[in-house]
Design an enzyme around this catalytic site. Sequence first.
Site, PDB file in Angstrom:
ATOM      1  N   ASP A 186       0.811  -1.212   0.000  1.00 48.91           N
ATOM      2  CA  ASP A 186       0.000   0.000   0.000  1.00 48.91           C
ATOM      3  C   ASP A 186       0.847   1.267   0.000  1.00 48.91           C
ATOM      4  OD1 ASP A 186       0.744  -0.741   2.644  1.00 48.91           O
ATOM      5  OD2 ASP A 186      -0.779   0.584   3.485  1.00 48.91           O
ATOM      6  N   GLU A 200      -0.080  -1.261   5.596  1.00 42.83           N
ATOM      7  CA  GLU A 200       1.002  -0.842   6.494  1.00 42.83           C
ATOM      8  C   GLU A 200       0.940   0.639   6.797  1.00 42.83           C
ATOM      9  OE1 GLU A 200       4.913   0.718   7.720  1.00 42.83           O
ATOM     10  OE2 GLU A 200       3.817   1.197   5.877  1.00 42.83           O
TER      11      GLU A 200
END
Length: 353
Positions: A70, A126
């Site tokens: 991400d 994350e």
Amino acid sequence: MGDGELRNRLAERTLALVDIPSVSREEAEAMRFVREAVALEPVWADDDVLFATTPRRTERRLVVLAGHLDTVPAQGNIPGRLDGNAVVGLGASDMKGGLAVMLELADWARAAEPELDLGFLFFTREELAAEESPVPGFIAACPKVRAATLVIMLEPTDNEIHAGCLGNLNAELTFRGASAHSARPWLGDNAIHKAAATLAPLAELEPLDVEVDGLVFREVVSAVAIDGGIADNVVPDRCVARLNYRYAPGRSREEAEARLRELAGEAELEILGNSPPAHVVVDRPLVTRLREAGDFDVRPKQAWTPVAQFAEAGLDAVNLGPGATRFAHKVDEQVEIPELLRTYRALQRFAAG
């Protein structure tokens, strides 16, 4: 494969990953790309985690390379582009360059049979609060990852080994008073003034340097948000402030919370999240081998990263990646192609022995 061809492959992989939008909670397309690109058979695969390894040999140590898919939200910086010696675009530094290195190493490891067994862990979410991470649940459910001797997070570190990491505590302070007409404030008790009296000394606090195994971490407390007030002619009866406390390895969660309570004074304190630090592992043989494989400098990680989640599960972990920390999350985010090559070659030497 020569360095010229490898540079091009790493740059093209990085750019392909940058061009796939993968803001946190929207990583499905990036996960599909990685599943198709990784050269090894998955050991674990679901919507949030992909874990693949070289064929395990019981006499070999397992090292896991880990990376998140991400990114933070776009700032007009997608699609990406090649610009001289850099790949520019959303996530290039944090950490799609690291992902490209992982995918290329998986190709090599499938054919090379390195001295170390290698695992490749790709995961989502994350860039959000640690409580949303799929990593702790995955570690608890997958005994194969718990067999790792070392985990290397390919977060941006400027190709330095960043050992340990800071704990990350978020809390909310509530100050209560009594409302009154602002023309007669002595009839009330101003909650914003109470907040100011408590927060002002925090602004004067110097960072606390804490040395752990020769590395100096800096503990810091910051007020990061504040909210209060009813109307321009009303003394407020409530004010809420948010604090962020970064604390060094060696301090427990409980000790960190106790320290924040000392600083809060009479305010009501609610802990919103508390992610512990990671222990420092610079003395481990595999970390020494990694440092020598790339002639890497070793520094403390003055931030929180998922190495803490591996550490909490009893695993040794360090950060090492090609991305430049100065470009992470910036509108002109980028990663230098020679740094991609440097990371790849160092990890290849490290694994090959």
